[in-house]
Write an enzyme that holds these catalytic residues in place. Structure first.
Site, PDB file in Angstrom:
ATOM      1  N   VAL A  15       0.957  -1.116  -0.081  1.00  0.00           N
ATOM      2  CA  VAL A  15      -0.114  -0.087  -0.044  1.00  0.00           C
ATOM      3  C   VAL A  15       1.026   1.305  -0.238  1.00  0.00           C
ATOM      4  O   VAL A  15       0.390   2.170  -0.762  1.00  0.00           O
ATOM      5  CB  VAL A  15      -0.897  -0.116   1.330  1.00  0.00           C
ATOM      6  CG1 VAL A  15      -1.373   1.378   1.177  1.00  0.00           C
ATOM      7  CG2 VAL A  15      -1.780  -1.013   1.263  1.00  0.00           C
ATOM      8  N   PHE A 156      -8.185   0.737  -1.255  1.00  0.00           N
ATOM      9  CA  PHE A 156      -8.824  -0.262  -1.197  1.00  0.00           C
ATOM     10  C   PHE A 156      -8.378  -0.779  -2.867  1.00  0.00           C
ATOM     11  O   PHE A 156      -9.506  -1.527  -3.398  1.00  0.00           O
ATOM     12  CB  PHE A 156     -10.582   0.397  -2.116  1.00  0.00           C
ATOM     13  CG  PHE A 156     -11.337   0.834  -0.903  1.00  0.00           C
ATOM     14  CD1 PHE A 156     -12.015  -0.175   0.031  1.00  0.00           C
ATOM     15  CD2 PHE A 156     -11.348   1.915  -0.378  1.00  0.00           C
ATOM     16  CE1 PHE A 156     -12.707   0.611   1.113  1.00  0.00           C
ATOM     17  CE2 PHE A 156     -11.742   2.925   0.528  1.00  0.00           C
ATOM     18  CZ  PHE A 156     -12.950   2.219   1.537  1.00  0.00           C
ATOM     19  N   LEU A 157      -7.313  -0.669  -2.846  1.00  0.00           N
ATOM     20  CA  LEU A 157      -6.743  -1.128  -3.669  1.00  0.00           C
ATOM     21  C   LEU A 157      -6.416  -2.551  -3.740  1.00  0.00           C
ATOM     22  O   LEU A 157      -6.926  -3.194  -2.950  1.00  0.00           O
ATOM     23  CB  LEU A 157      -4.955  -0.704  -4.030  1.00  0.00           C
ATOM     24  CG  LEU A 157      -3.605  -0.827  -2.835  1.00  0.00           C
ATOM     25  CD1 LEU A 157      -3.203  -1.871  -3.068  1.00  0.00           C
ATOM     26  CD2 LEU A 157      -2.911   0.381  -3.537  1.00  0.00           C
ATOM     27  N   LYS A 226     -13.948   0.417   5.753  1.00  0.00           N
ATOM     28  CA  LYS A 226     -13.119  -0.198   5.128  1.00  0.00           C
ATOM     29  C   LYS A 226     -13.688  -1.587   5.823  1.00  0.00           C
ATOM     30  O   LYS A 226     -13.275  -2.725   4.553  1.00  0.00           O
ATOM     31  CB  LYS A 226     -11.315   0.248   5.434  1.00  0.00           C
ATOM     32  CG  LYS A 226     -10.427  -1.455   5.852  1.00  0.00           C
ATOM     33  CD  LYS A 226     -10.175  -0.500   3.764  1.00  0.00           C
ATOM     34  CE  LYS A 226      -9.595  -2.385   3.461  1.00  0.00           C
ATOM     35  NZ  LYS A 226      -9.150  -2.226   2.055  1.00  0.00           N
ATOM     36  N   ASN A 230     -14.136  -4.978   2.854  1.00  0.00           N
ATOM     37  CA  ASN A 230     -13.667  -6.312   2.713  1.00  0.00           C
ATOM     38  C   ASN A 230     -14.306  -7.814   3.567  1.00  0.00           C
ATOM     39  O   ASN A 230     -14.551  -8.196   3.002  1.00  0.00           O
ATOM     40  CB  ASN A 230     -12.336  -6.197   3.864  1.00  0.00           C
ATOM     41  CG  ASN A 230     -11.751  -5.236   2.881  1.00  0.00           C
ATOM     42  OD1 ASN A 230     -11.709  -5.398   1.689  1.00  0.00           O
ATOM     43  ND2 ASN A 230     -10.267  -5.446   2.970  1.00  0.00           N
ATOM     44  N   CYS A 282      -5.541  -9.322   3.210  1.00  0.00           N
ATOM     45  CA  CYS A 282      -6.372  -8.100   3.804  1.00  0.00           C
ATOM     46  C   CYS A 282      -7.852  -9.511   4.271  1.00  0.00           C
ATOM     47  O   CYS A 282      -8.127  -9.090   5.390  1.00  0.00           O
ATOM     48  CB  CYS A 282      -7.012  -7.594   2.538  1.00  0.00           C
ATOM     49  SG  CYS A 282      -5.564  -6.494   2.188  1.00  0.00           S
TER      50      CYS A 282
HETATM   51  P1  NAD Z   1       3.390  -4.883   4.259  1.00  0.00           P
HETATM   52  O1  NAD Z   1       3.579  -5.309   5.016  1.00  0.00           O
HETATM   53  O2  NAD Z   1       3.608  -4.292   2.601  1.00  0.00           O
HETATM   54  O3  NAD Z   1       4.567  -3.128   3.949  1.00  0.00           O
HETATM   55  C1  NAD Z   1       4.117  -2.920   5.519  1.00  0.00           C
HETATM   56  C2  NAD Z   1       6.038  -1.687   5.493  1.00  0.00           C
HETATM   57  O4  NAD Z   1       5.526  -1.127   6.899  1.00  0.00           O
HETATM   58  C3  NAD Z   1       6.671  -3.129   5.432  1.00  0.00           C
HETATM   59  O5  NAD Z   1       7.548  -2.207   4.600  1.00  0.00           O
HETATM   60  C4  NAD Z   1       6.891  -2.431   6.974  1.00  0.00           C
HETATM   61  O6  NAD Z   1       8.730  -2.614   6.855  1.00  0.00           O
HETATM   62  C5  NAD Z   1       7.093  -1.488   7.585  1.00  0.00           C
HETATM   63  N1  NAD Z   1       7.085  -1.283   8.771  1.00  0.00           N
HETATM   64  C6  NAD Z   1       6.483  -1.910   9.847  1.00  0.00           C
HETATM   65  N2  NAD Z   1       6.896  -1.016  10.907  1.00  0.00           N
HETATM   66  C7  NAD Z   1       7.710   0.378  10.431  1.00  0.00           C
HETATM   67  C8  NAD Z   1       7.342   0.875  11.329  1.00  0.00           C
HETATM   68  N3  NAD Z   1       7.224   1.066  12.642  1.00  0.00           N
HETATM   69  N4  NAD Z   1       7.702   2.459  10.849  1.00  0.00           N
HETATM   70  C9  NAD Z   1       8.468   1.960   9.339  1.00  0.00           C
HETATM   71  N5  NAD Z   1       7.955   1.410   8.597  1.00  0.00           N
HETATM   72  C10 NAD Z   1       7.568   0.170   9.633  1.00  0.00           C
HETATM   73  O7  NAD Z   1       1.521  -4.521   4.610  1.00  0.00           O
HETATM   74  P2  NAD Z   1       0.440  -3.611   2.986  1.00  0.00           P
HETATM   75  O8  NAD Z   1       0.186  -4.888   2.717  1.00  0.00           O
HETATM   76  O9  NAD Z   1       1.538  -2.849   2.659  1.00  0.00           O
HETATM   77  O10 NAD Z   1      -1.048  -3.508   4.318  1.00  0.00           O
HETATM   78  C11 NAD Z   1      -0.704  -2.198   4.676  1.00  0.00           C
HETATM   79  C12 NAD Z   1      -1.055  -1.963   5.674  1.00  0.00           C
HETATM   80  O11 NAD Z   1      -2.722  -1.899   4.029  1.00  0.00           O
HETATM   81  C13 NAD Z   1      -2.130  -3.016   6.272  1.00  0.00           C
HETATM   82  O12 NAD Z   1      -2.938  -2.490   6.880  1.00  0.00           O
HETATM   83  C14 NAD Z   1      -3.130  -3.968   5.108  1.00  0.00           C
HETATM   84  O13 NAD Z   1      -4.154  -3.948   5.731  1.00  0.00           O
HETATM   85  C15 NAD Z   1      -3.438  -2.312   4.818  1.00  0.00           C
HETATM   86  N6  NAD Z   1      -4.058  -3.380   3.204  1.00  0.00           N
HETATM   87  C16 NAD Z   1      -3.532  -3.898   2.639  1.00  0.00           C
HETATM   88  C17 NAD Z   1      -3.725  -3.815   0.658  1.00  0.00           C
HETATM   89  C18 NAD Z   1      -3.365  -5.132   0.414  1.00  0.00           C
HETATM   90  O14 NAD Z   1      -3.452  -5.308  -0.894  1.00  0.00           O
HETATM   91  N7  NAD Z   1      -2.174  -4.891   0.507  1.00  0.00           N
HETATM   92  C19 NAD Z   1      -5.014  -3.178   0.167  1.00  0.00           C
HETATM   93  C20 NAD Z   1      -5.694  -2.450   1.224  1.00  0.00           C
HETATM   94  C21 NAD Z   1      -4.973  -2.190   2.450  1.00  0.00           C
END
Ligand code: NAD
Length: 451
Positions: A15, A156-157, A226, A230, A282
């Protein structure tokens, strides 16, 4: 000419990285920070740590245009920015609740570095009332007494089409407490809302001209939108999977049933695909988090418990089908096509394919697997299986071949050749992507879900 905004993105996962790149592409100056230094180093060199169509190309382009930067220190991102997006992970705790520790740590760090007014936006998926809690955390930890606002802007991606979805969303939801927060978010999303930007992927696509609805709510409602979205989509998937079982028992065909239902606009055809069920970072965790937060507030969300149960059952249904065909699984060789939780991504988090493989390994099955993008990540989690260079290697001398992820390339395989090289020509199409009649004509014993 649109005003450029300085934006900080905290967390460069699926995201955060996509948001950083897309906001930069819209002309803003974006500084992204992640606590994972290796990731930042890779990104500084213009390399993406994840696979997502168009992502690497757009990272390079925006770095060259000096609109996108990656910082090793959170101050470098926070201090010059007026809007800060929190995009860190919110994984499930053992009891299913969302683990908000990363979000809270980030808030404390932002608080220490507040040097002027900032809008702090939660983009990570969080349970209702988290925004209000974050506001208190920042107030308590604030180094200097400067104004700030908290907002919720759920994302929502979909992985696999993340860049496209960011630029062409069905809606943009912002939960705010103040007019200033609303105006700032409107400003940065304006090109998307008004359809006035050059889409880097589909420069002449019609949808680009469509206006995108902006939904402005209070913070709690945005957070619930959100989780509820989902959970609803997950419900649709479990519903069609339950129907698939009924179809099998009654001689009906789930593909026809889904088509017949889906033409009704109130129902819609999307997410009515029977098979191995949902996975990813998700749906499974958001469903659990929504159940837990509902419980905390005195509501037992039994409907969602059943959605989860039906989904978990899909793996046993697949094993049942295999057993019906092979009788004994021990020492049989099974080819697996697809490891990622869905096509066009290398993400294997909560992937149904991996869940199935782990269960088969317990029954002493030999697994040969192939995935176009997710093998490197899978090797770390599942070193004990054989990784193949292509689908044919996975099929060779196998007693069964299971399609776990509907990658387009599996549709176009030379199935005639596969029939010849398998030990037993049995295909379990756990994503219902192939045509049963065609496969049977080729001499396969073919099993899908729901027919
Ligand atoms: P991800 O695990 O791919 O990325 C999270 C990133 O945050 C990691 O790179 C990690 O190193 C970093 N991180 C963790 N703690 C940190 C800190 N203290 N300081 C700086 N960086 C830190 O997760 P994601 O898939 O991108 O999802 C992130 C959020 O978005 C989640 O809440 C998820 O539910 C939501 N979301 C995800 C999607 C999806 O399709 N992946 C879609 C919509 C919403």
């Amino acid at each position: 000419m649109k005003k450029k905004t300085n934006i900080a993105i905290i967390g460069t996962g699926y995201v955060g990285l996509v948001s950083a790149v897309c906001f930069a592409e819209l002309g803003n100056k974006v500084i992204a920070y992640d606590k994972n230094k290796e990731k930042i180093k890779l990104l500084q060199k213009g390399k993406s740590p994840i696979y997502e169509p168009y992502l690497e190309k757009l990272i390079l382009k925006n770095q060259k245009k000096k609109r996108l930067f990656f910082a090793e220190d959170i101050n470098q991102a926070v201090k010059p920015s007026s809007i800060i997006f929190i995009c860190v992970g919110t994984p499930p705790l053992k009891n299913g609740e969302a683990d908000l520790s990363a979000v809270e740590i980030v808030c404390r760090e932002i608080a220490k570095n507040l040097n002027s007014y900032k809008l702090i936006v939660e983009k990570s998926t969080v349970p209702v009332q988290t925004g209000l809690r974050l506001e208190r955390i920042i107030k308590i930890n604030q180094g200097r007494n400067v104004n700030f606002d908290i907002a919720s802007n759920p994302e929502f991606l979909r992985e696999g089409s993340a860049i496209y979805d960011f630029f062409h969303p069905y809606r943009i939801v912002v939960g705010v407490k103040t007019k200033k927060a609303e105006e700032l978010l409107f400003e940065i999303y304006q090109p998307i809302i008004k359809g006035k930007f050059k889409c880097p992927i589909h420069p002449v696509r019609d949808r680009q001209k469509e206006k995108v609805p902006l939904i402005i709510t209070d913070i709690n409602s945005a957070e619930i939108i959100k989780h509820a979205s989902n959970s609803f989509l997950a419900t649709k998937i479990s519903f069609i999977n339950a129907l698939a079982d009924i179809c099998e028992k009654t001689g009906a065909n789930i593909k026809d049933v889904a088509y017949g239902m889906g033409l009704d606009k109130r129902i819609g055809r999307e997410f009515l695909n029977a098979g191995l069920g949902f996975g990813g970072f998700c749906f499974p965790k958001d469903l659990q988090a929504f159940m837990r937060i509902s419980e905390k507030h005195g509501y037992d969300f039994k409907l969602l418990k059943e959605v989860e149960r039906i989904n978990e059952e899909r793996i046993s249904r697949a094993i049942e089908k295999l057993k019906n065909h092979l009788r004994i699984l021990k020492r049989k060789t099974i080819g697996i096509l697809g490891l990622s939780f869905k096509p066009n991504t290398d993400d294997i988090r909560f992937s149904p394919a991996l869940k199935l493989i782990k269960k088969l390994l317990k029954q002493k099955v030999i697994i040969k697997a192939y995935d176009p993008k997710a093998m490197e990540k899978s090797k770390k989690e599942l070193p004990e299986i054989i990784y193949c260079r292509n689908p044919y290697e996975a099929a060779k001398n196998s007693d069964a071949l299971i399609i776990c992820t509907e990658w387009q390339e599996f549709q176009k395989l030379n199935w005639r050749k596969i029939k010849k090289i398998m030990k037993q020509p049995f295909v379990l199409d756990a994503r219902n992507m192939l045509n049963k009649k065609t496969m049977e004509k080729l001499g396969f014993e073919y099993q899908g879900f729901g027919a």
